[in-house]
Design an enzyme around this catalytic site. Structure first.
Site, PDB file in Angstrom:
ATOM      1  N   ASP A  12       0.867  -1.168   0.000  1.00 14.30           N
ATOM      2  CA  ASP A  12       0.000   0.000   0.000  1.00 14.30           C
ATOM      3  C   ASP A  12       0.904   1.219   0.000  1.00 14.30           C
ATOM      4  O   ASP A  12       2.032   1.187   0.466  1.00 14.30           O
ATOM      5  CB  ASP A  12      -0.935   0.009   1.215  1.00 14.30           C
ATOM      6  N   ASP A  34      -7.831  -7.344   1.148  1.00 14.81           N
ATOM      7  CA  ASP A  34      -6.889  -7.387   2.261  1.00 14.81           C
ATOM      8  C   ASP A  34      -7.618  -6.781   3.441  1.00 14.81           C
ATOM      9  O   ASP A  34      -8.559  -6.012   3.262  1.00 14.81           O
ATOM     10  CB  ASP A  34      -5.640  -6.551   1.966  1.00 14.81           C
TER      11      ASP A  34
END
Length: 376
Positions: A92, A271
RNA sequence: GGGGAGAUACCAAAGUGGCCAACUGGGGCUGACUGUAACUCAGCUGACGUACGUCUUCGUAGGUUCGAAUCCUGCUCUCCCCA
Protein backbone atom coordinates in the site's frame (compact mmCIF):
# COMPACT_ATOMS: atom_id res chain seq x y z
CA UNK A 1 1.69 -9.42 -14.58
CA UNK A 2 -1.09 -11.19 -16.39
CA UNK A 3 -4.68 -11.83 -15.45
CA UNK A 4 -6.72 -14.65 -16.82
CA UNK A 5 -10.44 -14.64 -16.20
CA UNK A 6 -11.44 -18.25 -15.87
CA UNK A 7 -15.09 -18.20 -15.02
CA UNK A 8 -17.90 -15.74 -14.44
CA UNK A 9 -21.16 -16.66 -12.80
CA UNK A 10 -24.46 -16.31 -14.55
CA UNK A 11 -26.58 -15.48 -11.53
CA UNK A 12 -23.91 -13.31 -9.90
CA UNK A 13 -21.05 -11.02 -10.85
CA UNK A 14 -18.62 -13.36 -9.10
CA UNK A 15 -15.48 -14.25 -11.00
CA UNK A 16 -12.67 -16.77 -10.72
CA UNK A 17 -9.32 -15.96 -12.25
CA UNK A 18 -5.59 -16.33 -12.15
CA UNK A 19 -2.95 -13.67 -11.76
CA UNK A 20 0.52 -14.54 -12.96
CA UNK A 21 3.35 -12.63 -11.31
CA UNK A 22 7.09 -13.11 -11.40
CA UNK A 23 6.79 -14.48 -7.87
CA UNK A 24 4.08 -16.98 -8.66
CA UNK A 25 0.42 -17.46 -9.40
CA UNK A 26 -2.45 -15.97 -7.43
CA UNK A 27 -5.80 -17.68 -7.77
CA UNK A 28 -8.71 -15.31 -7.38
CA UNK A 29 -10.77 -14.43 -5.54
CA UNK A 30 -8.00 -14.07 -3.01
CA UNK A 31 -7.46 -12.69 0.44
CA UNK A 32 -4.07 -11.08 1.10
CA UNK A 33 -2.78 -11.09 4.69
CA UNK A 34 -1.52 -7.70 5.81
CA UNK A 35 2.11 -7.39 6.85
CA UNK A 36 2.41 -3.66 7.39
CA UNK A 37 5.95 -3.61 8.70
CA UNK A 38 7.08 -6.41 6.43
CA UNK A 39 5.73 -9.19 8.59
CA UNK A 40 2.25 -10.58 9.03
CA UNK A 41 2.08 -10.01 12.76
CA UNK A 42 2.83 -13.14 14.71
CA UNK A 43 3.06 -15.47 11.71
CA UNK A 44 6.13 -17.28 10.38
CA UNK A 45 6.50 -17.40 6.62
CA UNK A 46 6.42 -21.19 6.76
CA UNK A 47 2.97 -21.12 8.37
CA UNK A 48 1.89 -18.35 6.04
CA UNK A 49 2.74 -20.46 3.03
CA UNK A 50 2.15 -24.08 4.10
CA UNK A 51 -0.51 -23.84 6.76
CA UNK A 52 -2.48 -20.70 5.90
CA UNK A 53 -1.73 -21.06 2.19
CA UNK A 54 -1.40 -17.36 1.58
CA UNK A 55 -0.58 -16.58 -2.02
CA UNK A 56 0.34 -12.92 -1.65
CA UNK A 57 0.93 -10.60 1.29
CA UNK A 58 0.92 -6.86 1.85
CA UNK A 59 3.51 -4.41 3.05
CA UNK A 60 3.14 -0.71 3.72
CA UNK A 61 5.16 2.06 2.13
CA UNK A 62 4.73 4.59 4.93
CA UNK A 63 5.67 2.18 7.70
CA UNK A 64 8.57 0.54 5.90
CA UNK A 65 9.96 3.89 4.82
CA UNK A 66 10.01 5.07 8.45
CA UNK A 67 11.32 1.78 9.78
CA UNK A 68 13.64 0.12 8.91
CA UNK A 69 14.01 2.73 6.16
CA UNK A 70 14.07 2.42 2.40
CA UNK A 71 17.86 2.30 2.36
CA UNK A 72 18.05 -0.85 4.46
CA UNK A 73 15.47 -2.59 2.31
CA UNK A 74 17.29 -1.60 -0.84
CA UNK A 75 20.57 -2.87 0.54
CA UNK A 76 18.87 -6.12 1.50
CA UNK A 77 17.90 -6.50 -2.14
CA UNK A 78 14.24 -5.61 -1.78
CA UNK A 79 11.52 -6.67 0.61
CA UNK A 80 11.32 -10.24 -0.71
CA UNK A 81 14.95 -10.80 0.16
CA UNK A 82 14.66 -8.87 3.40
CA UNK A 83 11.69 -10.73 4.90
CA UNK A 84 12.20 -14.02 3.11
CA UNK A 85 8.76 -14.18 1.54
CA UNK A 86 9.32 -15.32 -2.01
CA UNK A 87 5.70 -15.10 -3.12
CA UNK A 88 4.04 -12.00 -4.52
CA UNK A 89 3.95 -8.84 -2.43
CA UNK A 90 1.64 -5.84 -2.74
CA UNK A 91 2.50 -2.59 -1.01
CA UNK A 92 0.00 0.00 0.00
CA UNK A 93 1.17 3.49 -0.80
CA UNK A 94 0.54 5.32 2.44
CA UNK A 95 -2.77 6.64 1.15
CA UNK A 96 -4.55 4.93 3.99
CA UNK A 97 -2.25 6.68 6.48
CA UNK A 98 -3.38 9.98 4.96
CA UNK A 99 -6.73 8.94 6.42
CA UNK A 100 -5.84 7.01 9.57
CA UNK A 101 -3.10 9.40 10.66
CA UNK A 102 -5.15 12.46 9.77
CA UNK A 103 -4.12 14.22 12.97
CA UNK A 104 -0.41 14.13 12.28
CA UNK A 105 -0.23 15.07 8.63
CA UNK A 106 -0.84 18.02 6.39
CA UNK A 107 -2.23 17.71 2.90
CA UNK A 108 -1.10 19.92 0.05
CA UNK A 109 -1.14 19.69 -3.71
CA UNK A 110 2.46 18.58 -3.54
CA UNK A 111 1.81 15.67 -1.22
CA UNK A 112 1.20 14.66 2.38
CA UNK A 113 3.56 15.84 5.06
CA UNK A 114 3.55 13.42 7.98
CA UNK A 115 4.96 13.91 11.41
CA UNK A 116 6.39 10.51 12.20
CA UNK A 117 4.42 8.66 14.86
CA UNK A 118 7.73 7.11 15.89
CA UNK A 119 10.03 10.07 16.51
CA UNK A 120 8.08 13.17 15.53
CA UNK A 121 10.26 13.96 12.52
CA UNK A 122 8.66 15.37 9.37
CA UNK A 123 8.41 13.51 6.07
CA UNK A 124 6.87 14.66 2.83
CA UNK A 125 5.25 11.89 0.80
CA UNK A 126 4.61 12.80 -2.82
CA UNK A 127 3.26 10.71 -5.66
CA UNK A 128 6.76 10.68 -7.10
CA UNK A 129 8.72 9.60 -4.04
CA UNK A 130 6.06 7.06 -3.07
CA UNK A 131 6.64 5.43 -6.48
CA UNK A 132 10.39 5.54 -5.90
CA UNK A 133 10.04 3.95 -2.47
CA UNK A 134 7.84 1.18 -3.82
CA UNK A 135 10.39 0.54 -6.57
CA UNK A 136 12.99 0.10 -3.87
CA UNK A 137 10.74 -2.12 -1.79
CA UNK A 138 10.22 -4.15 -4.93
CA UNK A 139 6.53 -4.97 -4.54
CA UNK A 140 5.00 -6.99 -7.35
CA UNK A 141 1.99 -4.72 -7.12
CA UNK A 142 2.47 -1.07 -6.21
CA UNK A 143 -0.41 1.15 -5.25
CA UNK A 144 -1.00 4.71 -6.38
CA UNK A 145 -0.63 7.38 -3.73
CA UNK A 146 -4.13 8.60 -2.96
CA UNK A 147 -6.15 10.31 -0.32
CA UNK A 148 -8.38 7.74 1.29
CA UNK A 149 -11.49 9.85 1.71
CA UNK A 150 -13.41 9.37 4.97
CA UNK A 151 -16.70 7.54 4.57
CA UNK A 152 -18.69 10.38 6.05
CA UNK A 153 -17.19 13.08 3.82
CA UNK A 154 -19.53 15.74 2.47
CA UNK A 155 -19.97 15.77 -1.28
CA UNK A 156 -17.90 18.93 -1.73
CA UNK A 157 -14.98 17.50 0.18
CA UNK A 158 -15.27 14.10 -1.48
CA UNK A 159 -15.17 15.77 -4.88
CA UNK A 160 -12.15 17.88 -4.02
CA UNK A 161 -10.44 14.88 -2.49
CA UNK A 162 -11.14 12.74 -5.54
CA UNK A 163 -9.72 15.38 -7.83
CA UNK A 164 -6.53 15.50 -5.79
CA UNK A 165 -6.28 11.72 -5.96
CA UNK A 166 -6.75 11.92 -9.71
CA UNK A 167 -4.00 14.51 -10.16
CA UNK A 168 -1.76 12.46 -7.93
CA UNK A 169 -2.52 9.40 -10.05
CA UNK A 170 -1.28 11.22 -13.16
CA UNK A 171 1.93 12.01 -11.34
CA UNK A 172 2.25 8.47 -9.98
CA UNK A 173 1.79 7.04 -13.42
CA UNK A 174 4.35 9.35 -14.99
CA UNK A 175 6.96 8.47 -12.40
CA UNK A 176 6.10 4.80 -12.69
CA UNK A 177 6.64 4.95 -16.45
CA UNK A 178 9.88 6.85 -16.10
CA UNK A 179 11.39 4.34 -13.71
CA UNK A 180 12.19 0.65 -13.82
CA UNK A 181 12.13 -2.29 -11.46
CA UNK A 182 15.36 -2.69 -9.50
CA UNK A 183 15.45 -6.39 -8.79
CA UNK A 184 14.74 -8.15 -12.07
CA UNK A 185 11.08 -8.90 -11.54
CA UNK A 186 8.30 -6.82 -13.02
CA UNK A 187 6.09 -4.46 -11.04
CA UNK A 188 2.55 -3.29 -11.69
CA UNK A 189 0.87 -0.12 -10.53
CA UNK A 190 -2.79 -0.17 -9.51
CA UNK A 191 -4.79 3.07 -9.56
CA UNK A 192 -7.33 3.56 -6.80
CA UNK A 193 -10.94 4.59 -7.27
CA UNK A 194 -12.18 7.05 -4.65
CA UNK A 195 -15.40 9.08 -4.46
CA UNK A 196 -16.75 8.31 -1.00
CA UNK A 197 -20.44 7.30 -1.10
CA UNK A 198 -21.41 9.39 -4.11
CA UNK A 199 -22.28 7.30 -7.19
CA UNK A 200 -21.53 10.12 -9.63
CA UNK A 201 -18.07 10.63 -8.13
CA UNK A 202 -17.42 6.91 -8.11
CA UNK A 203 -18.39 6.70 -11.79
CA UNK A 204 -16.15 9.59 -12.69
CA UNK A 205 -13.34 8.04 -10.69
CA UNK A 206 -13.77 4.64 -12.34
CA UNK A 207 -13.81 6.18 -15.79
CA UNK A 208 -10.74 8.21 -15.00
CA UNK A 209 -8.64 5.22 -14.01
CA UNK A 210 -9.53 3.50 -17.29
CA UNK A 211 -7.33 6.06 -18.97
CA UNK A 212 -4.35 4.24 -17.54
CA UNK A 213 -3.78 0.86 -19.01
CA UNK A 214 -2.88 -0.71 -15.71
CA UNK A 215 -2.73 -4.39 -14.82
CA UNK A 216 -5.45 -4.03 -12.21
CA UNK A 217 -7.65 -1.54 -10.41
CA UNK A 218 -8.43 -0.90 -6.79
CA UNK A 219 -11.51 0.37 -5.03
CA UNK A 220 -10.51 2.42 -2.03
CA UNK A 221 -12.20 4.61 0.51
CA UNK A 222 -14.63 1.95 1.66
CA UNK A 223 -15.13 0.48 5.11
CA UNK A 224 -13.96 3.83 6.46
CA UNK A 225 -17.09 4.94 8.26
CA UNK A 226 -19.86 4.61 5.68
CA UNK A 227 -22.72 2.11 6.01
CA UNK A 228 -22.39 -1.40 4.61
CA UNK A 229 -25.28 -0.64 2.32
CA UNK A 230 -23.36 2.29 0.84
CA UNK A 231 -20.23 0.19 0.57
CA UNK A 232 -21.99 -2.51 -1.44
CA UNK A 233 -23.70 0.09 -3.60
CA UNK A 234 -20.37 1.76 -4.42
CA UNK A 235 -18.79 -1.58 -5.32
CA UNK A 236 -21.64 -2.19 -7.75
CA UNK A 237 -21.33 1.24 -9.32
CA UNK A 238 -17.59 0.96 -9.80
CA UNK A 239 -17.50 -2.63 -11.03
CA UNK A 240 -20.08 -1.70 -13.64
CA UNK A 241 -17.33 0.40 -15.22
CA UNK A 242 -14.06 -1.39 -14.47
CA UNK A 243 -12.93 -3.72 -17.27
CA UNK A 244 -13.73 -7.41 -17.04
CA UNK A 245 -10.26 -8.53 -18.02
CA UNK A 246 -8.38 -6.90 -15.14
CA UNK A 247 -8.35 -7.85 -11.48
CA UNK A 248 -10.29 -5.67 -9.06
CA UNK A 249 -8.99 -5.09 -5.59
CA UNK A 250 -11.25 -3.90 -2.78
CA UNK A 251 -8.91 -2.29 -0.30
CA UNK A 252 -9.14 -2.95 3.40
CA UNK A 253 -12.26 -5.09 3.37
CA UNK A 254 -13.40 -6.77 5.50
CA UNK A 255 -15.48 -9.18 7.52
CA UNK A 256 -16.04 -12.64 6.06
CA UNK A 257 -19.55 -11.56 5.09
CA UNK A 258 -18.25 -8.35 3.46
CA UNK A 259 -15.85 -10.41 1.40
CA UNK A 260 -18.50 -12.82 0.15
CA UNK A 261 -20.82 -9.93 -0.69
CA UNK A 262 -18.03 -8.20 -2.58
CA UNK A 263 -17.07 -11.36 -4.46
CA UNK A 264 -20.71 -11.62 -5.42
CA UNK A 265 -20.37 -8.10 -6.85
CA UNK A 266 -17.30 -8.91 -8.90
CA UNK A 267 -14.32 -8.20 -6.66
CA UNK A 268 -11.21 -10.40 -6.99
CA UNK A 269 -8.75 -9.28 -4.33
CA UNK A 270 -9.03 -8.34 -0.66
CA UNK A 271 -6.89 -7.39 2.26
CA UNK A 272 -7.81 -6.57 5.82
CA UNK A 273 -6.18 -6.37 9.21
CA UNK A 274 -9.21 -7.93 10.82
CA UNK A 275 -8.09 -11.55 10.97
CA UNK A 276 -4.83 -10.59 12.66
CA UNK A 277 -5.80 -7.59 14.76
CA UNK A 278 -9.14 -8.94 15.91
CA UNK A 279 -7.50 -12.30 16.41
CA UNK A 280 -4.95 -10.79 18.75
CA UNK A 281 -7.85 -9.21 20.59
CA UNK A 282 -9.65 -12.50 21.02
CA UNK A 283 -12.07 -12.62 18.09
CA UNK A 284 -12.18 -15.80 16.05
CA UNK A 285 -13.89 -16.15 12.71
CA UNK A 286 -15.12 -19.68 12.05
CA UNK A 287 -17.35 -21.49 9.61
CA UNK A 288 -19.96 -21.68 12.40
CA UNK A 289 -19.82 -18.01 13.29
CA UNK A 290 -17.88 -15.55 15.39
CA UNK A 291 -16.34 -16.41 18.74
CA UNK A 292 -15.10 -13.99 21.38
CA UNK A 293 -12.69 -16.41 22.94
CA UNK A 294 -12.27 -14.14 25.99
CA UNK A 295 -15.82 -14.83 27.06
CA UNK A 296 -16.18 -16.89 30.19
CA UNK A 297 -18.23 -19.56 28.46
CA UNK A 298 -15.13 -20.92 26.71
CA UNK A 299 -13.14 -21.31 29.93
CA UNK A 300 -13.80 -25.02 30.18
CA UNK A 301 -14.53 -25.84 26.57
CA UNK A 302 -11.82 -28.36 25.79
CA UNK A 303 -12.94 -28.96 22.23
CA UNK A 304 -10.67 -27.92 19.33
CA UNK A 305 -10.33 -24.24 18.43
CA UNK A 306 -12.22 -24.98 15.22
CA UNK A 307 -13.26 -28.56 14.47
CA UNK A 308 -13.78 -27.63 10.82
CA UNK A 309 -10.60 -25.58 10.57
CA UNK A 310 -7.88 -26.21 8.01
CA UNK A 311 -4.99 -24.96 10.13
CA UNK A 312 -2.99 -27.21 12.38
CA UNK A 313 -3.65 -24.82 15.25
CA UNK A 314 -7.35 -25.61 14.96
CA UNK A 315 -6.78 -29.18 16.05
CA UNK A 316 -3.68 -28.76 18.19
CA UNK A 317 -5.21 -26.50 20.81
CA UNK A 318 -8.49 -26.32 22.70
CA UNK A 319 -10.71 -23.29 23.03
CA UNK A 320 -10.16 -23.33 26.78
CA UNK A 321 -6.39 -23.26 26.35
CA UNK A 322 -6.54 -20.52 23.72
CA UNK A 323 -8.79 -18.48 26.02
CA UNK A 324 -6.31 -18.95 28.82
CA UNK A 325 -3.44 -17.77 26.61
CA UNK A 326 -5.29 -14.68 25.38
CA UNK A 327 -6.50 -13.73 28.86
CA UNK A 328 -3.04 -14.25 30.30
CA UNK A 329 -1.51 -12.08 27.60
CA UNK A 330 0.66 -14.90 26.35
CA UNK A 331 2.16 -14.23 22.92
CA UNK A 332 1.20 -17.68 21.73
CA UNK A 333 -2.47 -16.82 22.12
CA UNK A 334 -2.21 -13.97 19.63
CA UNK A 335 -0.28 -16.21 17.27
CA UNK A 336 -2.77 -19.06 17.38
CA UNK A 337 -5.75 -16.75 16.94
CA UNK A 338 -4.09 -14.92 14.05
CA UNK A 339 -3.11 -18.13 12.35
CA UNK A 340 -6.57 -19.59 12.75
CA UNK A 341 -8.26 -16.47 11.39
CA UNK A 342 -5.95 -16.16 8.40
CA UNK A 343 -6.37 -19.83 7.57
CA UNK A 344 -10.11 -19.35 7.80
CA UNK A 345 -10.05 -16.33 5.49
CA UNK A 346 -7.94 -18.19 2.94
CA UNK A 347 -10.21 -21.21 3.22
CA UNK A 348 -13.22 -18.97 2.68
CA UNK A 349 -11.98 -17.42 -0.55
CA UNK A 350 -10.79 -20.79 -1.78
CA UNK A 351 -14.24 -22.21 -1.18
CA UNK A 352 -15.78 -19.22 -2.91
CA UNK A 353 -13.53 -19.85 -5.90
CA UNK A 354 -14.45 -23.53 -5.95
CA UNK A 355 -18.14 -22.72 -5.92
CA UNK A 356 -17.72 -20.12 -8.63
CA UNK A 357 -15.97 -22.66 -10.83
CA UNK A 358 -18.69 -25.21 -10.00
CA UNK A 359 -21.42 -22.72 -10.81
CA UNK A 360 -22.85 -23.05 -7.31
CA UNK A 361 -21.59 -19.80 -5.83
CA UNK A 362 -24.82 -17.91 -5.34
CA UNK A 363 -26.65 -20.48 -3.26
CA UNK A 364 -23.56 -21.26 -1.23
CA UNK A 365 -22.93 -17.58 -0.57
CA UNK A 366 -26.50 -16.94 0.56
CA UNK A 367 -26.18 -19.70 3.12
CA UNK A 368 -22.75 -18.60 4.29
CA UNK A 369 -23.55 -14.93 4.87
CA UNK A 370 -26.15 -16.01 7.39
CA UNK A 371 -23.94 -18.56 9.13
CA UNK A 372 -20.81 -16.45 9.29
CA UNK A 373 -22.55 -13.57 11.06
CA UNK A 374 -23.71 -15.75 13.96
CA UNK A 375 -22.25 -14.92 17.36
CA UNK A 376 -21.35 -18.10 19.17
C1' G B 1 7.88 -9.95 78.69
C1' G B 2 8.59 -4.58 76.71
C1' G B 3 7.70 -1.04 72.75
C1' G B 4 5.43 0.31 68.09
C1' A B 5 2.19 -0.04 63.71
C1' G B 6 -2.20 -1.62 61.57
C1' A B 7 -7.23 -3.96 60.31
C1' U B 8 -11.22 -0.30 54.00
C1' A B 9 -14.92 -3.69 48.54
C1' C B 10 -12.08 -10.21 45.02
C1' C B 11 -6.55 -8.42 45.85
C1' A B 12 -3.43 -4.17 46.68
C1' A B 13 -4.16 0.65 48.28
C1' A B 14 -6.14 6.04 49.04
C1' G B 15 -9.50 8.39 52.24
C1' U B 16 -8.85 10.46 58.73
C1' G B 17 -16.31 14.26 60.88
C1' G B 18 -20.67 15.90 55.98
C1' C B 19 -18.47 16.86 48.74
C1' C B 20 -18.01 8.50 50.37
C1' A B 21 -21.00 3.18 47.89
C1' A B 22 -15.84 5.16 48.99
C1' C B 23 -9.59 7.85 44.53
C1' U B 24 -6.25 4.66 41.92
C1' G B 25 -3.97 -0.01 40.24
C1' G B 26 -4.67 -5.14 39.53
C1' G B 27 -8.14 -8.98 38.84
C1' G B 28 -13.10 -10.15 36.88
C1' C B 29 -17.19 -9.36 33.24
C1' U B 30 -18.80 -7.27 28.58
C1' G B 31 -18.08 -4.57 24.16
C1' A B 32 -15.28 -2.27 20.04
C1' C B 33 -11.66 -3.21 16.24
C1' U B 34 -12.35 -3.37 8.21
C1' G B 35 -5.64 -0.50 2.48
C1' U B 36 -2.47 -1.83 11.31
C1' A B 37 0.34 4.75 15.64
C1' A B 38 -3.62 -1.25 18.09
C1' C B 39 -0.79 -8.18 22.21
C1' U B 40 -4.94 -1.80 21.70
C1' C B 41 -9.13 0.88 23.37
C1' A B 42 -13.95 1.61 25.98
C1' G B 43 -17.78 0.52 29.67
C1' C B 44 -19.25 -2.08 34.06
C1' U B 45 -17.44 -4.30 38.70
C1' G B 46 -21.79 -3.95 47.16
C1' A B 47 -27.37 -5.32 46.39
C1' C B 48 -32.06 -4.20 43.82
C1' G B 49 -33.80 -1.07 39.69
C1' U B 50 -33.25 0.85 32.61
C1' A B 51 -32.81 5.55 35.23
C1' C B 52 -33.85 9.61 39.21
C1' G B 53 -33.16 6.40 43.40
C1' U B 54 -33.62 2.99 47.64
C1' C B 55 -31.12 -0.35 50.87
C1' U B 56 -26.72 -2.75 53.34
C1' U B 57 -21.10 -1.65 53.86
C1' C B 58 -14.91 0.34 55.70
C1' G B 59 -12.28 -6.12 61.86
C1' U B 60 -16.07 -6.43 66.03
C1' A B 61 -19.38 -4.52 70.11
C1' G B 62 -20.80 -0.16 72.13
C1' G B 63 -20.51 5.31 72.59
C1' U B 64 -20.06 10.81 71.16
C1' U B 65 -22.46 13.83 67.23
C1' C B 66 -27.76 16.80 63.53
C1' G B 67 -24.20 13.59 60.81
C1' A B 68 -18.76 8.63 61.51
C1' A B 69 -14.74 4.56 57.15
C1' U B 70 -12.98 8.98 59.72
C1' C B 71 -13.53 10.88 67.09
C1' C B 72 -13.82 7.82 72.08
C1' U B 73 -13.96 2.92 74.85
C1' G B 74 -13.84 -2.49 75.21
C1' C B 75 -12.81 -6.88 72.53
C1' U B 76 -10.60 -9.93 68.47
C1' C B 77 -6.84 -10.51 64.99
C1' U B 78 -2.27 -9.21 62.08
C1' C B 79 2.61 -7.26 61.44
C1' C B 80 7.39 -5.00 63.06
C1' C B 81 11.37 -3.93 66.69
C1' C B 82 13.85 -5.00 71.47
C1' A B 83 14.55 -8.75 75.16
Amino acid sequence: MQFELQYTCEESKARAGKIQTDHGVIETPIFMPVGTAGSVKGIHKRDLKDDIQAQIILGNTYHLYLRPGTDIIERAGGLHRFNGWDGPILTDSGGFQVFSLGDIRKLTEEGAKFQSHIDGSYHLFTPENVMDIQRKIGADIMMAFDECTPGDAEFAYAKKSLELTQRWLERCWNRFEQTSPLYGHSQSLFPIVQGAVYPELRRKAAEHVLGFNSDGYAIGGLSVGESEKDMYAMIEVVNEILPQDKPRYLMGVGTPVNILQAIDRGVDMFDCVMPTRNGRNGMLFTSEGIINIRNRKWADDFSPVDPNGTSFVDHSYSRAFLRHLIIAGEMLGAQIASQHNLAFYLWLVKEARRHILDGTFKAWKEEMVVRLAVRL
